[in-house]
Design an enzyme around this catalytic site. Structure first.
Site, mmCIF file in Angstrom:
data_model
loop_
_atom_site.group_PDB
_atom_site.id
_atom_site.type_symbol
_atom_site.label_atom_id
_atom_site.label_comp_id
_atom_site.label_asym_id
_atom_site.label_seq_id
_atom_site.Cartn_x
_atom_site.Cartn_y
_atom_site.Cartn_z
ATOM 1 C CD GLU A 35 32.634 36.586 32.186
ATOM 2 O OE1 GLU A 35 32.279 35.864 33.148
ATOM 3 O OE2 GLU A 35 33.823 36.715 31.849
ATOM 4 C CG LEU A 39 30.357 42.144 30.667
ATOM 5 C CD1 LEU A 39 29.701 43.304 29.945
ATOM 6 C CD2 LEU A 39 31.083 41.247 29.661
ATOM 7 C CB ILE A 42 37.572 37.032 39.683
ATOM 8 C CG1 ILE A 42 36.875 35.711 39.333
ATOM 9 C CG2 ILE A 42 37.942 37.078 41.161
ATOM 10 C CD1 ILE A 42 35.563 35.461 40.050
ATOM 11 N N GLY A 180 46.402 31.324 55.422
ATOM 12 C CA GLY A 180 47.167 31.835 54.288
ATOM 13 C C GLY A 180 47.437 33.318 54.422
ATOM 14 C CB ILE A 184 43.562 36.734 48.831
ATOM 15 C CG1 ILE A 184 43.615 37.071 47.336
ATOM 16 C CG2 ILE A 184 42.115 36.509 49.268
ATOM 17 C CD1 ILE A 184 43.194 35.931 46.416
ATOM 18 C CB ALA A 268 43.237 33.389 51.699
ATOM 19 N N GLY A 270 45.615 30.111 48.078
ATOM 20 C CA GLY A 270 46.041 30.110 46.677
ATOM 21 C C GLY A 270 44.893 29.919 45.702
ATOM 22 C CG ASP A 310 44.745 34.983 37.557
ATOM 23 O OD1 ASP A 310 45.767 35.684 37.433
ATOM 24 O OD2 ASP A 310 43.848 35.222 38.378
ATOM 25 C CG HIS A 443 60.436 68.970 50.194
ATOM 26 N ND1 HIS A 443 60.680 67.978 51.116
ATOM 27 C CD2 HIS A 443 60.160 70.092 50.902
ATOM 28 C CE1 HIS A 443 60.593 68.490 52.340
ATOM 29 N NE2 HIS A 443 60.271 69.767 52.227
#
Length: 464
Positions: A35, A39, A42, A180, A184, A268, A270, A310, A443
């Site tokens: 890394e 840790l 993102i 955007g 996000i 924001a 993408g 990602d 309920h």
């Protein structure tokens, strides 16, 4: 430094990477995770978790203003932006510490530094103490993604912010432009609008939250506008003129350009995969529009090299990355895991009201050739929602008229990000309307609306 040998090296310790490393270690493999920054990646440090902490503050602030509705009285209601940010950062730090503890507990070797592939089964890591080489039979790429920057709309941290700046704001915006309206963008718009910023959201597509069902988008938009947001759809930001303490945005819609002035802009638009500097092309990895091309088991086509999360493309969700990490770890350890079905992965957006969905929208189901039965149930018909003071919302379910298969579920309203999992389990179990109709929902709960929406699709709803 001498070369160290492992069964598996994971590059990136985000929700894909650290989960993959832990699962592989549980299965008896000798694992290293590399890394370069934090840790937890993102998601945990600059994404999912700290944004939820900010949004919780705005939710409580909103409720404080509504004290009278609940028969309560509060003194002067105000906020301390630094205090809100400090809490958010504290939550992220606590979670990062938790990941560190879990990796240690599972005996995963953590190496801090910049990684690059250095030949088959080899990874070189440039850290504070110089460069070292690690070897392993299997390598998993889990390097994540970063904010996409469009020419002329680049973040500068002062007038124009990316998500990181918006999480640790240097000031409270007065007049805010959000470019955007995906998850996000709309979450930050929701936070800053609730805290008092005059907020405008620009979306290039024909509606906000464009990946959601059209009916849910329309409902959410109505609520955003009611809260004082300005929503501009089918609009493009052509350029930003940056001045002293202000930005002039050139907005194009229907072929006409207008200008508007703001003191802050959040971009924001993408994300792009972190594929640079890893030596991927040299290794023979195929890259398509900043994402690594993989098969359903996250294999890259290069022997012993996998890509998850990602960097491996849509849906760009932490829970998808984690699940892929587990799948790959089990595959490497000799197991026979099932591939992940994208249609059974829920998407959640934590704006006010919340939005959550799984599976096909009504339009997509029809496009795919299904004859559909659609059910709807409004929050106003649910006792728990009214008692909570949250009567604005909608649950929508889409079924295959021929087989009764639950094709998709879409929700907008309070706590729907928690409710959606009921339908996710249903889709994973390949449920039909029959099982859902037979299920007894407790309920009074918000979850009863899920039952009623199913009943509605078959003309059996009781409370509407």
């Amino acid at each position: 430094m001498a070369s160290q040998s492992f069964d598996l090296i994971v590059i990136g310790a985000g929700p894909g990477g650290y989960v993959c490393a832990i699962r592989a270690a549980q299965l008896g493999l000798n694992v290293a995770v590399i890394e370069r920054e934090n840790l937890g990646g993102i998601c945990l440090n600059w994404g999912c978790i700290p944004t939820k902490a900010l949004l919780r503050s705005s939710e409580v602030y909103h409720l404080m203003h509504r004290a009278k509705d609940f028969g309560l009285s509060a003194g002067e209601v105000g906020f301390d932006l630094d205090g809100i940010v400090k809490r958010s950062r504290g939550v992220a730090k606590q979670m990062e510490g938790g990941v560190k503890h879990l990796l240690k507990k599972n005996k995963v070797t953590v190496v801090m530094g910049e990684a690059a592939l250095a030949g088959p089964g080899k990874v070189s890591v440039k850290g504070e103490k110089g460069t070292e080489e690690l070897t392993a039979r299997n390598i998993v790429l889990a390097t994540g993604a970063r904010a996409r920057e469009l020419p002329g709309l680049e973040a500068d941290g002062d007038l124009v912010w990316a998500y990181r700046h918006a999480l640790v704001p240097p000031r409270m915006p007065k007049k805010l432009l959000v470019i955007g309206s995906g998850a996000i963008g709309i979450e930050f718009a929701s936070f800053y609008n609730t805290m008092g910023a005059e907020t405008t959201v620009v979306e290039v597509m024909d509606r906000v939250l464009p990946v959601e069902d059209a009916e849910i988008s329309a409902f959410a938009k109505k609520q955003f506008v009611k809260q004082g947001m300005t929503i501009l759809e089918k609009t493009t930001v052509k350029k930003l003129d940056r001045g002293k303490g202000k930005v002039t945005a050139h907005l194009e819609a229907d072929g006409k350009t207008t200008t508007a002035e703001f003191d802050t802009v959040i971009s924001a638009v993408g994300i792009v995969g972190n594929v640079e500097g890893l030596g991927l092309e040299k290794a023979g990895v195929k890259i398509d529009r900043t994402h690594v091309v993989t098969d359903e088991f996250c294999r890259t086509g290069v022997d012993g090299l996998f890509a998850i999360g990602d960097i491996a493309g849509a849906p760009w969700l932490a829970h998808k990355a984690s699940h892929e990490g587990v799948m790959v770890a089990e595959l490497i350890a000799g197991g026979h895991p099932h591939p992940i079905k994208p249609g059974a992965i829920a998407g959640c957006t934590y704006c006010q009201p919340q939005v959550a969905s799984v599976g096909m929208t009504e339009a997509k189901a029809k496009e795919a050739g299904f004859e559909v039965k659609v059910g709807r149930f409004p929050f106003i018909g649910n006792g728990k929602a009214v008692a909570l003071g949250e009567p604005e919302g909608l649950v929508k379910t889409v079924f295959d008229a021929k087989t009764g298969e639950l094709l998709g579920a879409h929700m907008v309203g309070a706590e729907v990000t928690e409710l959606i999992q009921g339908y996710v389990v249903g889709r994973t179990l390949e449920t039909t309307e029959a099982e859902l109709i037979e299920t007894v929902f407790p309920h009074p709960t918000l979850s009863e609306m899920m039952h009623e929406s199913v009943l509605s699709a078959y003309g059996r709803a009781i409370h509407i």
